[in-house]
Design a protein around this motif. Structure first.
Motif, PDB file in Angstrom:
ATOM      1  N   ALA A 122       0.832  -1.209   0.000  1.00  0.00           N
ATOM      2  CA  ALA A 122       0.000   0.000   0.000  1.00  0.00           C
ATOM      3  C   ALA A 122       0.861   1.251   0.000  1.00  0.00           C
ATOM      4  O   ALA A 122       0.534   2.241  -0.666  1.00  0.00           O
ATOM      5  CB  ALA A 122      -0.921  -0.016   1.223  1.00  0.00           C
TER       6      ALA A 122
ATOM      7  N   ASP B 111      -3.930 -10.266  -8.728  1.00  0.00           N
ATOM      8  CA  ASP B 111      -4.297  -9.494  -7.540  1.00  0.00           C
ATOM      9  C   ASP B 111      -3.544  -8.173  -7.519  1.00  0.00           C
ATOM     10  O   ASP B 111      -2.338  -8.130  -7.819  1.00  0.00           O
ATOM     11  CB  ASP B 111      -3.962 -10.273  -6.268  1.00  0.00           C
ATOM     12  CG  ASP B 111      -4.886 -11.454  -6.032  1.00  0.00           C
ATOM     13  OD1 ASP B 111      -5.991 -11.458  -6.610  1.00  0.00           O
ATOM     14  OD2 ASP B 111      -4.507 -12.362  -5.280  1.00  0.00           O
ATOM     15  N   THR B 112      -4.254  -7.091  -7.149  1.00  0.00           N
ATOM     16  CA  THR B 112      -3.633  -5.772  -7.107  1.00  0.00           C
ATOM     17  C   THR B 112      -4.041  -5.028  -5.840  1.00  0.00           C
ATOM     18  O   THR B 112      -5.023  -5.382  -5.181  1.00  0.00           O
ATOM     19  CB  THR B 112      -4.036  -4.915  -8.317  1.00  0.00           C
ATOM     20  OG1 THR B 112      -5.428  -4.539  -8.199  1.00  0.00           O
ATOM     21  CG2 THR B 112      -3.828  -5.643  -9.627  1.00  0.00           C
ATOM     22  N   VAL B 113      -3.281  -3.977  -5.542  1.00  0.00           N
ATOM     23  CA  VAL B 113      -3.644  -3.058  -4.466  1.00  0.00           C
ATOM     24  C   VAL B 113      -3.382  -1.636  -4.966  1.00  0.00           C
ATOM     25  O   VAL B 113      -2.429  -1.394  -5.702  1.00  0.00           O
ATOM     26  CB  VAL B 113      -2.835  -3.341  -3.172  1.00  0.00           C
ATOM     27  CG1 VAL B 113      -1.339  -3.113  -3.379  1.00  0.00           C
ATOM     28  CG2 VAL B 113      -3.345  -2.504  -2.008  1.00  0.00           C
TER      29      VAL B 113
ATOM     30  N   ARG C  22      -7.451  -0.212  -1.598  1.00  0.00           N
ATOM     31  CA  ARG C  22      -8.438  -1.023  -2.333  1.00  0.00           C
ATOM     32  C   ARG C  22      -7.730  -2.142  -3.089  1.00  0.00           C
ATOM     33  O   ARG C  22      -6.704  -1.926  -3.741  1.00  0.00           O
ATOM     34  CB  ARG C  22      -9.197  -0.131  -3.299  1.00  0.00           C
ATOM     35  CG  ARG C  22     -10.159  -0.843  -4.229  1.00  0.00           C
ATOM     36  CD  ARG C  22     -10.851   0.176  -5.135  1.00  0.00           C
ATOM     37  NE  ARG C  22      -9.884   1.035  -5.790  1.00  0.00           N
ATOM     38  CZ  ARG C  22      -9.302   0.731  -6.955  1.00  0.00           C
ATOM     39  NH1 ARG C  22      -9.589  -0.407  -7.569  1.00  0.00           N
ATOM     40  NH2 ARG C  22      -8.434   1.572  -7.494  1.00  0.00           N
ATOM     41  N   THR C  23      -8.268  -3.342  -3.011  1.00  0.00           N
ATOM     42  CA  THR C  23      -7.712  -4.477  -3.735  1.00  0.00           C
ATOM     43  C   THR C  23      -8.722  -4.974  -4.764  1.00  0.00           C
ATOM     44  O   THR C  23      -9.930  -4.750  -4.625  1.00  0.00           O
ATOM     45  CB  THR C  23      -7.359  -5.637  -2.786  1.00  0.00           C
ATOM     46  OG1 THR C  23      -8.552  -6.104  -2.145  1.00  0.00           O
ATOM     47  CG2 THR C  23      -6.347  -5.193  -1.738  1.00  0.00           C
ATOM     48  N   ARG C  24      -8.218  -5.636  -5.772  1.00  0.00           N
ATOM     49  CA  ARG C  24      -9.121  -6.294  -6.715  1.00  0.00           C
ATOM     50  C   ARG C  24      -8.407  -7.484  -7.350  1.00  0.00           C
ATOM     51  O   ARG C  24      -7.172  -7.578  -7.324  1.00  0.00           O
ATOM     52  CB  ARG C  24      -9.650  -5.333  -7.779  1.00  0.00           C
ATOM     53  CG  ARG C  24      -8.632  -4.682  -8.677  1.00  0.00           C
ATOM     54  CD  ARG C  24      -9.366  -3.929  -9.786  1.00  0.00           C
ATOM     55  NE  ARG C  24      -8.458  -3.125 -10.606  1.00  0.00           N
ATOM     56  CZ  ARG C  24      -8.755  -2.710 -11.849  1.00  0.00           C
ATOM     57  NH1 ARG C  24      -9.928  -3.020 -12.384  1.00  0.00           N
ATOM     58  NH2 ARG C  24      -7.893  -1.982 -12.525  1.00  0.00           N
ATOM     59  N   ARG C  25      -9.203  -8.378  -7.911  1.00  0.00           N
ATOM     60  CA  ARG C  25      -8.702  -9.577  -8.577  1.00  0.00           C
ATOM     61  C   ARG C  25      -9.188  -9.534 -10.024  1.00  0.00           C
ATOM     62  O   ARG C  25     -10.387  -9.551 -10.294  1.00  0.00           O
ATOM     63  CB  ARG C  25      -9.183 -10.821  -7.853  1.00  0.00           C
ATOM     64  CG  ARG C  25      -8.694 -12.123  -8.445  1.00  0.00           C
ATOM     65  CD  ARG C  25      -8.871 -13.268  -7.446  1.00  0.00           C
ATOM     66  NE  ARG C  25      -7.899 -13.145  -6.351  1.00  0.00           N
ATOM     67  CZ  ARG C  25      -7.944 -13.885  -5.250  1.00  0.00           C
ATOM     68  NH1 ARG C  25      -8.925 -14.755  -5.082  1.00  0.00           N
ATOM     69  NH2 ARG C  25      -7.033 -13.732  -4.318  1.00  0.00           N
TER      70      ARG C  25
ATOM     71  N   GLU D 261      -1.753   1.458  -9.171  1.00  0.00           N
ATOM     72  CA  GLU D 261      -2.178   0.099  -8.840  1.00  0.00           C
ATOM     73  C   GLU D 261      -0.998  -0.865  -8.990  1.00  0.00           C
ATOM     74  O   GLU D 261      -0.402  -0.979 -10.061  1.00  0.00           O
ATOM     75  CB  GLU D 261      -3.339  -0.320  -9.740  1.00  0.00           C
ATOM     76  CG  GLU D 261      -4.140  -1.481  -9.220  1.00  0.00           C
ATOM     77  CD  GLU D 261      -5.443  -1.653  -9.983  1.00  0.00           C
ATOM     78  OE1 GLU D 261      -6.228  -2.531  -9.598  1.00  0.00           O
ATOM     79  OE2 GLU D 261      -5.686  -0.913 -10.966  1.00  0.00           O
TER      80      GLU D 261
ATOM     81  N   THR E 139       0.214  -7.519  -6.793  1.00  0.00           N
ATOM     82  CA  THR E 139       0.790  -8.175  -5.625  1.00  0.00           C
ATOM     83  C   THR E 139       0.968  -9.681  -5.824  1.00  0.00           C
ATOM     84  O   THR E 139       1.746 -10.307  -5.092  1.00  0.00           O
ATOM     85  CB  THR E 139      -0.086  -7.941  -4.383  1.00  0.00           C
ATOM     86  OG1 THR E 139      -1.427  -8.399  -4.652  1.00  0.00           O
ATOM     87  CG2 THR E 139      -0.116  -6.458  -4.025  1.00  0.00           C
TER      88      THR E 139
END
Length: 328
Positions: A13, A177-179, A184-187, A211, A214
């Motif tokens: 982050a 996967d990202t942050v 905020r995270t998303r796949r 972004e 990860t």
């Protein structure tokens, strides 16, 4: 040399927030692509955010039997991992066909996915390129375009995505996967990660500037026969003219499931589910292969020097399927 500042954050982050604070900043890990681009004055970020110490360098088994690959896992380590070699051999083969041993020792999983095109004109700052300078034109369209796209291109760009690993992960239906800076995270399904050029070829992925990838999630192995075939100008240290990543599952002599992803054809790893469906229920023989290739190549267009990629793709697909069906 252009001046730039540098920092080394302590969490994903924080890394994303650092890039948000410095417009134009870039993440750096192995640097096998970014440093070259900086030296050639193609990329000139004012700030570099080093992500090497974020603890994203592990390969872990997930609860459902899949694998989670950290963004900083080096290509050599990923290719050598016993679980990858046993359960996802397609990925190991694709990784080992890319670059050189020295580069694989430095290159990371996330960096491999995000590497930029190897188009000659993108790398030459004296030539027009819409990826490098939006609105300047595409020199490849009227130039030497032997390595360029035959699918998914536009009048603004005909460059291809260079990654072997990404092609394998497309066939394996990976998710990314990202942050972001706000936590905020998303796949993201890998099928949605890379963008086609359209009118904005400089926008290559769906990621926001802040972004950070990860990790990459591989679903449980599907079994069957997994193959990666790469056609290139020399046996090593060369990018694909055409590559095929294949997962073929069959019962008896009939194909029950097939996934095919292709490299060297477009600005993203290419997959056509309609072409795959032409093979299901067949013996994967020459007639079925021709039908699949016809569907795959619907709308394909060469640009002169790369016209040969259309028949080359047909032959490469036929050879890959013959091997998958033990007819090679």
């Amino acid at each position: 040399m252009r001046a730039f500042s540098y920092e080394r954050p302590s969490s994903p982050a924080e890394a994303a927030a650092a890039v948000q604070r410095h417009p134009g900043a870039k993440f750096i890990a192995g640097g096998t692509n970014l440093l070259d681009l900086m030296k050639l004055d193609v990329e000139h970020p004012p700030h570099l955010v080093d992500v090497n110490r974020l603890g994203l360098d592990r390969i872990e088994t997930t609860a459902d039997g899949g694998l989670r690959i950290g963004a900083l896992v080096r290509n050599s380590d990923l290719a050598a991992d016993a679980r990858v070699r046993r359960e996802h051999p397609l990925l190991a083969r694709a990784l080992l066909s890319g670059a050189s041993a020295q580069l694989r020792n430095k290159a990371t999983t996330a960096g491999n996915l995000l590497q930029r095109t190897r188009c000659f004109y993108f790398y030459d700052a004296t030539k027009p390129c819409n990826k490098r300078v939006p609105g300047s034109g595409c020199a490849a369209l009227g130039g030497f375009n032997r390595i360029h796209a035959i699918l998914g291109a536009s009048e603004h760009c005909i460059a291809v995505h260079p990654s072997d690993m990404a092609v394998a992960m497309r066939a394996l239906e990976a998710r990314v996967d990202t942050v972001a800076a706000d936590g905020r995270t998303r796949r993201i399904p890998i099928a949605e990660l890379h963008r086609l050029p359209g009118e904005t070829p400089q926008v290559e992925t769906v990621l926001a500037p802040d972004e950070l990838i990860t990790g990459v999630l591989l679903p449980p192995p599907v079994g069957g026969r997994q193959l990666y075939r790469k056609v290139r100008d020399r046996a090593s240290y060369a990018f694909a003219l055409v590559s095929v990543a294949a997962v073929v599952v069959r019962e008896g002599g009939a194909v029950t499931q097939v996934r095919l992803a292709f490299g060297g054809l477009a600005a993203r790893p290419w997959r056509n589910e309609a072409a795959e469906r032409r093979l299901v229920g067949t013996d994967g023989g020459p007639a079925a292969c021709r039908a699949a290739a016809d569907t795959l190549l619907d709308g394909a267009r060469g640009h002169g020097h790369n016209d040969f990629k259309i028949p080359l793709l047909r032959r490469t697909l036929a050879a890959t399927l013959a091997q998958a069906m033990d007819r090679a």
